[in-house]
Design an enzyme around this catalytic site. Structure first.
Site, mmCIF file in Angstrom:
data_model
loop_
_atom_site.group_PDB
_atom_site.id
_atom_site.type_symbol
_atom_site.label_atom_id
_atom_site.label_comp_id
_atom_site.label_asym_id
_atom_site.label_seq_id
_atom_site.Cartn_x
_atom_site.Cartn_y
_atom_site.Cartn_z
ATOM 1 N N LYS A 53 -0.165 12.623 0.777
ATOM 2 C CA LYS A 53 0.373 12.390 -0.570
ATOM 3 C C LYS A 53 -0.717 12.584 -1.618
ATOM 4 O O LYS A 53 -0.482 13.176 -2.673
ATOM 5 C CB LYS A 53 0.956 10.966 -0.671
ATOM 6 C CG LYS A 53 2.287 10.849 0.044
ATOM 7 C CD LYS A 53 2.740 9.412 0.231
ATOM 8 C CE LYS A 53 3.937 9.397 1.186
ATOM 9 N NZ LYS A 53 4.365 8.049 1.557
ATOM 10 N N GLN A 97 2.855 1.988 0.574
ATOM 11 C CA GLN A 97 3.115 2.622 1.879
ATOM 12 C C GLN A 97 3.657 1.592 2.867
ATOM 13 O O GLN A 97 3.065 0.530 3.070
ATOM 14 C CB GLN A 97 1.818 3.250 2.409
ATOM 15 C CG GLN A 97 1.982 4.019 3.697
ATOM 16 C CD GLN A 97 2.894 5.251 3.565
ATOM 17 O OE1 GLN A 97 2.805 6.001 2.584
ATOM 18 N NE2 GLN A 97 3.777 5.447 4.526
ATOM 19 N N ASP A 120 9.517 5.700 -5.123
ATOM 20 C CA ASP A 120 10.179 5.747 -3.815
ATOM 21 C C ASP A 120 11.654 5.360 -3.938
ATOM 22 O O ASP A 120 12.401 5.478 -2.978
ATOM 23 C CB ASP A 120 9.494 4.765 -2.843
ATOM 24 C CG ASP A 120 8.706 5.486 -1.768
ATOM 25 O OD1 ASP A 120 8.858 6.715 -1.660
ATOM 26 O OD2 ASP A 120 7.939 4.824 -1.038
#
Ligand code: NAD
Length: 292
Positions: A53, A97, A120
């Site tokens: 990422k 994460q 997200d």
């Protein structure tokens, strides 16, 4: 002829669009969008994801900010960091994460993220916005899955879509996105009776289960679009390999279009994360509409 949906190439074009939107934002507004990623602990797979990422974010021209915290960080300290990032005007997107270490509630941490920075799309606010059809930030993997399906047929309206799997991360938001495309959506799951018969009705068949090759070739309607979200690591003939939730070789014989694993949905996730970060930056900073 079956179309093999090239997720790598399509993801590259989504990334390029995000990069040109970033360049445009920089030149018109003098602003460099920034994505902050929080990683807690030493999980090797998570470290690889975070690294990927970081590289993709910098390649797109955005600023990547990494916060790596030790495994024994307290839940309150992770929450405090998220709050600090919420308040930081230079940060446009925040990604925590997952999975977090067991002593930390991911539910609490995720819902601390400001919804407008939640790239997200996992906060309750963004889940609600998705269901209500309001503008928000949509989870990356389902978003990528719909983009892939639309490369086969731009107009999905009226098609029967079957989504196998009802997770918060993939199945549920994917069903909502297909509904927003005016599909007739069926959500199938582990309790579904006669899954084969349900799948055979699908013009668009999406598998997000996590069971290698669960979906057999004769469950696929002739000409259907098959989107395989599954990523399963299996040992075969003494070698480790990645396979999807669909029996690819058999399904490719009947499908009109199908995503391979790897190289299908997988690459779309990071591409859509970049897309979401650009959207978040433009909305939050009031920069007007951006083309992504
Ligand atoms: P999950 O374990 O949270 O959910 C699995 C779902 O499958 C559940 O809703 C369950 O009801 C359903 N299910 C289980 N057994 C079933 C059965 N026998 N028949 C029908 N349905 C059944 O998994 P997830 O997070 O949604 O991930 C699903 C798959 O997608 C995994 O292989 C995962 O690795 C992959 N994945 C890929 C990406 C990506 O491409 N970037 C991202 C997220 C997940």
């Amino acid at each position: 002829m079956t179309t093999i949906i090239d997720g790598k190439a399509i993801a590259a074009s989504v990334r390029e669009k995000a990069a040109s939107a970033v360049a445009d934002i920089k030149s018109r507004h003098g602003v460099q969008p920034a994505l902050a990623v929080v990683l807690v602990g030493e999980d090797p797979a998570s470290q690889v994801y975070v690294r990927n990422k970081h590289v993709a974010t910098e390649k797109s021209g955005m600023r990547s900010i990494e916060h790596k915290l030790p495994e024994n960080t307290s839940e309150d300290d992770v929450v405090a960091l998220v709050r600090k990032l919420n308040d930081d005007d230079e940060v446009d997107g925040i990604l925590v994460q997952l999975p977090l270490p067991k002593h930390i509630s991911s539910d609490r941490v995720i819902n601390e993220i400001h919804p407008d920075k939640d790239v997200d799309g996992l906060t309750e606010v963004n889940a609600g916005r998705l269901i209500l059809g309001k503008e928000g930030l949509v989870p990356c993997t389902p978003q990528g899955s719909v983009i892939l399906a639309k490369t086969v047929t731009e107009n999905l309206s009226g098609l029967n879509a079957v989504v196998v799997g009802r997770s918060i991360l993939v199945g549920k938001p994917l069903a909502m996105l297909l509904l927003a495309e005016n599909c007739t959506v069926t959500m199938a799951h582990s309790r579904t009776k006669d899954l084969a018969a349900v799948c055979r009705e699908a013009d668009i068949l999406c598998a997000a289960v996590g069971i290698p090759r669960l979906i057999k070739g004769d469950w696929v309607k002739k000409g259907a679009i098959v989107i395989d979200v599954g990523i399963n690591r299996i040992e075969e003939s003494g070698k480790m390999r990645l396979v999807g939730d669909v029996d690819y070789d058999a399904a490719a014989e009947v499908a009109g279009a199908i995503t391979p694993v790897p190289g299908g949905v997988g690459p779309m996730t990071i591409a859509c994360l970049l897309r979401n970060t650009v959207l978040a930056a433009a909305r939050r900073r009031g920069l007007g509409k951006v083309e992504v």
